[in-house]
Scaffold this active site. Structure first.
Site, short mmCIF file in Angstrom:
data_model
loop_
_atom_site.label_atom_id
_atom_site.label_comp_id
_atom_site.label_asym_id
_atom_site.label_seq_id
_atom_site.Cartn_x
_atom_site.Cartn_y
_atom_site.Cartn_z
N TYR A 20 0.83 -1.21 0.00
CA TYR A 20 0.00 0.00 0.00
C TYR A 20 0.87 1.27 0.00
O TYR A 20 0.67 2.16 -0.84
CB TYR A 20 -0.94 0.00 1.20
N LYS A 67 1.34 4.15 -3.23
CA LYS A 67 1.03 5.59 -3.21
C LYS A 67 2.28 6.40 -3.55
O LYS A 67 2.18 7.46 -4.16
CB LYS A 67 0.46 5.99 -1.84
N1 NAP Z 1 -9.54 5.94 4.25
C1 NAP Z 1 -8.36 6.50 4.49
O1 NAP Z 1 -7.95 6.70 5.65
C2 NAP Z 1 -7.50 6.93 3.34
C3 NAP Z 1 -6.35 7.69 3.62
C4 NAP Z 1 -5.55 8.09 2.57
C5 NAP Z 1 -5.88 7.76 1.28
N2 NAP Z 1 -7.00 7.02 1.02
C6 NAP Z 1 -7.31 6.69 -0.37
O2 NAP Z 1 -8.61 7.15 -0.66
C7 NAP Z 1 -9.14 6.38 -1.75
C8 NAP Z 1 -10.55 5.94 -1.40
O3 NAP Z 1 -10.46 5.03 -0.33
P1 NAP Z 1 -11.59 4.86 0.79
O4 NAP Z 1 -10.94 5.05 2.08
O5 NAP Z 1 -12.79 5.64 0.44
O6 NAP Z 1 -11.84 3.28 0.64
P2 NAP Z 1 -13.14 2.40 0.35
O7 NAP Z 1 -14.31 2.88 1.12
O8 NAP Z 1 -12.69 1.01 0.51
O9 NAP Z 1 -13.44 2.71 -1.20
C9 NAP Z 1 -12.58 2.25 -2.20
C10 NAP Z 1 -13.29 2.36 -3.52
O10 NAP Z 1 -12.40 1.92 -4.55
C11 NAP Z 1 -13.12 0.96 -5.33
N3 NAP Z 1 -12.23 0.04 -6.03
C12 NAP Z 1 -11.36 -0.84 -5.53
N4 NAP Z 1 -10.77 -1.51 -6.53
C13 NAP Z 1 -11.31 -1.05 -7.69
C14 NAP Z 1 -11.12 -1.34 -9.05
N5 NAP Z 1 -10.28 -2.31 -9.45
N6 NAP Z 1 -11.82 -0.63 -9.97
C15 NAP Z 1 -12.67 0.32 -9.58
N7 NAP Z 1 -12.93 0.63 -8.31
C16 NAP Z 1 -12.24 -0.05 -7.37
C17 NAP Z 1 -14.05 0.26 -4.35
O11 NAP Z 1 -15.06 -0.43 -5.05
P3 NAP Z 1 -15.85 -1.69 -4.41
O12 NAP Z 1 -16.90 -1.14 -3.48
O13 NAP Z 1 -16.41 -2.37 -5.60
O14 NAP Z 1 -14.83 -2.50 -3.67
C18 NAP Z 1 -14.55 1.49 -3.60
O15 NAP Z 1 -15.52 2.16 -4.35
C19 NAP Z 1 -8.16 5.24 -1.98
O16 NAP Z 1 -7.33 5.54 -3.08
C20 NAP Z 1 -7.36 5.22 -0.70
O17 NAP Z 1 -6.07 4.67 -0.88
C21 NAP Z 1 -7.82 6.59 2.03
#
Ligand code: NAP
Length: 243
Positions: free
Chosen positions: A166, A170
């Site tokens: 992960y 990034k």
């Molecule tokens: N949450 C945090 O603390 C945090 C911090 C820093 C950065 N981020 C980044 O923020 C972004 C969103 O994450 P989140 O926290 O909102 O996570 P999340 O709730 O798990 O959402 C992730 C999304 O990505 C989709 N996804 C995964 N693989 C995919 C693929 N192959 N094609 C299309 N869509 C796909 C998932 O779809 P499904 O529902 O179908 O699985 C879901 O809609 C990510 O890039 C993550 O790395 C998150």
């Protein structure tokens, strides 16, 4: 019906979490937003949740790891709107939480497919539509966990989150951001990496501390920059982050 004044955005991984909140915020600002999800049913449910707020969005199937699905989505955008103003590469996965010495090739491949090769492929395919748009803005949703500088400080609050797949995915996404911003410098593009912060979502079993709304505000800010906005940067709520 699209009017010339209405900018068009596409958000990947928009069916839940931060992506859904970004989609909602861009729709509230008057954008035509394509809510991209890899699963049609989940996309339809997400659209319904946004509709309940009195906003309209367009669900579109897009698996960032599937070249055919990316091409089909691009074809639909070409037919329906002919251009794209803002691309938010938000979709991402955490993968197996393995430290560097235990991370296997399969874990690394899976995470890189979704978090690095996915955004690169989606951007490449949508670039002609972005060039045809007015705003020319790309946001890569990154993480402070991708900052090599922060990882080298012992007092980095997230230093214990030492997950090779992960974190380094990034870092690679950040590298794509810098190099793409440089390539597109002469074409009035804004290409930035944005850290939404540690947010309560499925990605971390809802252990994150901030709301998806607050996380999405940071991303939406860089997705809606005007032509004088920065490019080639790595931003968080309080300003710039080190690479
Ligand atoms: N949450 C945090 O603390 C945090 C911090 C820093 C950065 N981020 C980044 O923020 C972004 C969103 O994450 P989140 O926290 O909102 O996570 P999340 O709730 O798990 O959402 C992730 C999304 O990505 C989709 N996804 C995964 N693989 C995919 C693929 N192959 N094609 C299309 N869509 C796909 C998932 O779809 P499904 O529902 O179908 O699985 C879901 O809609 C990510 O890039 C993550 O790395 C998150």
């Amino acid at each position: 019906m699209k009017t010339d004044a209405q900018p068009v955005a596409l958000v990947t991984g928009a069916n839940k979490g931060i992506g859904l909140a970004i989609t909602q915020q861009l729709a509230a600002r008057g954008y035509i937003v394509y809510l991209a999800s890899r699963d049609e049913q989940r996309g339809a449910e997400a659209k319904a949740s946004i509709e309940r707020l009195g906003l309209d969005v367009r669900p579109i199937r897009l698996d960032v790891t599937d070249a055919d699905s990316i091409a089909t989505a691009a074809g639909r955008l070409q037919d329906e709107v002919g251009s794209l103003d803002v691309l938010v590469n938000n979709a991402g996965i955490a993968g197996q939480p393995l430290p560097p010495s235990q991370c296997d090739a399969q874990t690394l491949r899976e995470v890189y497919e979704a978090n690095v090769i996915g955004p690169v492929s989606v951007t490449r395919r949508l670039l002609p539509l972005l060039r045809a748009g007015h705003r020319r803005t790309i946001v890569n949703v990154s993480s402070e966990l991708g900052s090599l500088t922060l990882h080298s400080y012992p007092d980095f609050p997230f230093a214990p989150v030492n997950l090779l797949a992960y974190c380094s995915s990034k870092t690679a996404l950040n590298a794509f951001t810098v190099l793409l911003a440089k390539e597109l410098q002469g074409e009035n593009f804004r290409v930035n990496a944005v850290n939404p912060g540690f947010t309560a979502t499925d990605l971390n079993g809802f252990t994150g501390k901030r709301s998806v709304e607050r996380a999405a505000e940071i991303v939406a800010k860089y997705a809606t920059l005007d032509a004088s906005g920065p490019t080639g940067g790595f931003f968080t709520e309080s300003g710039m982050l080190p690479w």
